[in-house]
Design a protein around this motif. Structure first.
Motif, PDB file in Angstrom:
ATOM      1  N   SER A  30       0.824  -1.202   0.000  1.00 26.27           N
ATOM      2  CA  SER A  30       0.000   0.000   0.000  1.00 26.27           C
ATOM      3  C   SER A  30       0.860   1.256   0.000  1.00 26.27           C
ATOM      4  CB  SER A  30      -0.907   0.006   1.231  1.00 26.27           C
ATOM      5  OG  SER A  30      -1.620   1.227   1.312  1.00 26.27           O
ATOM      6  N   GLY A  31       0.444   2.264  -0.750  1.00 24.84           N
ATOM      7  CA  GLY A  31       1.157   3.533  -0.790  1.00 24.84           C
ATOM      8  C   GLY A  31       1.055   4.307   0.505  1.00 24.84           C
ATOM      9  N   ASN A  32       0.025   4.012   1.284  1.00 26.54           N
ATOM     10  CA  ASN A  32      -0.176   4.677   2.566  1.00 26.54           C
ATOM     11  C   ASN A  32       0.390   3.789   3.668  1.00 26.54           C
ATOM     12  OD1 ASN A  32      -1.057   5.916   4.886  1.00 26.54           O
ATOM     13  ND2 ASN A  32      -3.185   6.124   4.201  1.00 26.54           N
ATOM     14  N   ALA A  33       1.411   4.260   4.331  1.00 29.67           N
ATOM     15  CA  ALA A  33       2.077   3.461   5.363  1.00 29.67           C
ATOM     16  C   ALA A  33       1.116   3.027   6.470  1.00 29.67           C
ATOM     17  CB  ALA A  33       3.247   4.233   5.953  1.00 29.67           C
ATOM     18  N   ALA A  34       0.132   3.827   6.769  1.00 29.95           N
ATOM     19  CA  ALA A  34      -0.823   3.492   7.822  1.00 29.95           C
ATOM     20  C   ALA A  34      -1.683   2.289   7.453  1.00 29.95           C
ATOM     21  CB  ALA A  34      -1.711   4.694   8.131  1.00 29.95           C
ATOM     22  N   ASP A  35      -1.813   2.026   6.157  1.00 30.11           N
ATOM     23  CA  ASP A  35      -2.618   0.890   5.690  1.00 30.11           C
ATOM     24  C   ASP A  35      -1.826  -0.407   5.623  1.00 30.11           C
ATOM     25  OD1 ASP A  35      -4.803   2.549   5.425  1.00 30.11           O
ATOM     26  OD2 ASP A  35      -4.460   2.911   3.289  1.00 30.11           O
ATOM     27  N   ARG A  36      -0.492  -0.322   5.708  1.00 27.35           N
ATOM     28  CA  ARG A  36       0.342  -1.516   5.608  1.00 27.35           C
ATOM     29  C   ARG A  36       0.327  -2.294   6.920  1.00 27.35           C
ATOM     30  NH1 ARG A  36       5.083   1.956   4.032  1.00 27.35           N
ATOM     31  NH2 ARG A  36       4.228   2.940   2.196  1.00 27.35           N
ATOM     32  N   PRO A  37       0.215  -3.615   6.833  1.00 28.61           N
ATOM     33  CA  PRO A  37       0.272  -4.413   8.055  1.00 28.61           C
ATOM     34  C   PRO A  37       1.692  -4.438   8.617  1.00 28.61           C
ATOM     35  CG  PRO A  37       0.165  -5.842   6.138  1.00 28.61           C
ATOM     36  CD  PRO A  37       0.023  -4.434   5.636  1.00 28.61           C
ATOM     37  N   ALA A  38       1.785  -4.553   9.932  1.00 30.65           N
ATOM     38  CA  ALA A  38       3.084  -4.694  10.586  1.00 30.65           C
ATOM     39  C   ALA A  38       3.654  -6.069  10.248  1.00 30.65           C
ATOM     40  CB  ALA A  38       2.930  -4.549  12.094  1.00 30.65           C
ATOM     41  N   ALA A  39       4.962  -6.207  10.357  1.00 29.69           N
ATOM     42  CA  ALA A  39       5.620  -7.480  10.044  1.00 29.69           C
ATOM     43  C   ALA A  39       5.034  -8.622  10.862  1.00 29.69           C
ATOM     44  CB  ALA A  39       7.118  -7.370  10.285  1.00 29.69           C
ATOM     45  N   LYS A  40       4.723  -8.357  12.110  1.00 29.64           N
ATOM     46  CA  LYS A  40       4.145  -9.380  12.986  1.00 29.64           C
ATOM     47  C   LYS A  40       2.784  -9.843  12.457  1.00 29.64           C
ATOM     48  CE  LYS A  40       4.568  -9.447  17.704  1.00 29.64           C
ATOM     49  NZ  LYS A  40       4.396  -8.878  19.041  1.00 29.64           N
ATOM     50  N   GLU A  41       1.986  -8.899  11.968  1.00 32.26           N
ATOM     51  CA  GLU A  41       0.675  -9.246  11.410  1.00 32.26           C
ATOM     52  C   GLU A  41       0.826 -10.047  10.117  1.00 32.26           C
ATOM     53  OE1 GLU A  41      -3.374  -7.270   9.580  1.00 32.26           O
ATOM     54  OE2 GLU A  41      -1.939  -5.969  10.588  1.00 32.26           O
ATOM     55  N   VAL A  42       1.787  -9.672   9.277  1.00 30.02           N
ATOM     56  CA  VAL A  42       2.028 -10.419   8.033  1.00 30.02           C
ATOM     57  C   VAL A  42       2.365 -11.867   8.353  1.00 30.02           C
ATOM     58  CG1 VAL A  42       3.547 -10.665   6.034  1.00 30.02           C
ATOM     59  CG2 VAL A  42       2.730  -8.404   6.701  1.00 30.02           C
ATOM     60  N   LEU A  43       3.270 -12.051   9.287  1.00 30.40           N
ATOM     61  CA  LEU A  43       3.668 -13.403   9.678  1.00 30.40           C
ATOM     62  C   LEU A  43       2.480 -14.176  10.228  1.00 30.40           C
ATOM     63  CD1 LEU A  43       5.851 -15.513  10.039  1.00 30.40           C
ATOM     64  CD2 LEU A  43       6.401 -14.468  12.240  1.00 30.40           C
TER      65      LEU A  43
END
Length: 56
Positions: A30-43
């Motif tokens: 996502s271009g908006n950093a606030a919309d990107r999941p944290a690494a922990k959430e991705v995992l």
């Protein structure tokens, strides 16, 4: 400024990825950093959501 605008408005083509991976990759890019999941959430999503989507 044009390049920055393109990066912020970029929508990745994740059509070839199976779900839930496609939506996860789209969110991570996502271009908006606030919309990107944290690494922990991705995992967490990669480990636990795969069980709810059986492989073909």
């Amino acid at each position: 400024m044009v390049v920055i605008g393109r990066l912020l408005d970029f929508n990745p083509d994740v059509a070839g990825l199976p779900e839930p991976l496609g939506s996860l990759v789209a969110a991570a890019l996502s271009g908006n950093a606030a919309d990107r999941p944290a690494a922990k959430e991705v995992l967490w999503r990669m480990i636990y959501e795969r069980d709810s989507h059986p492989q073909h």
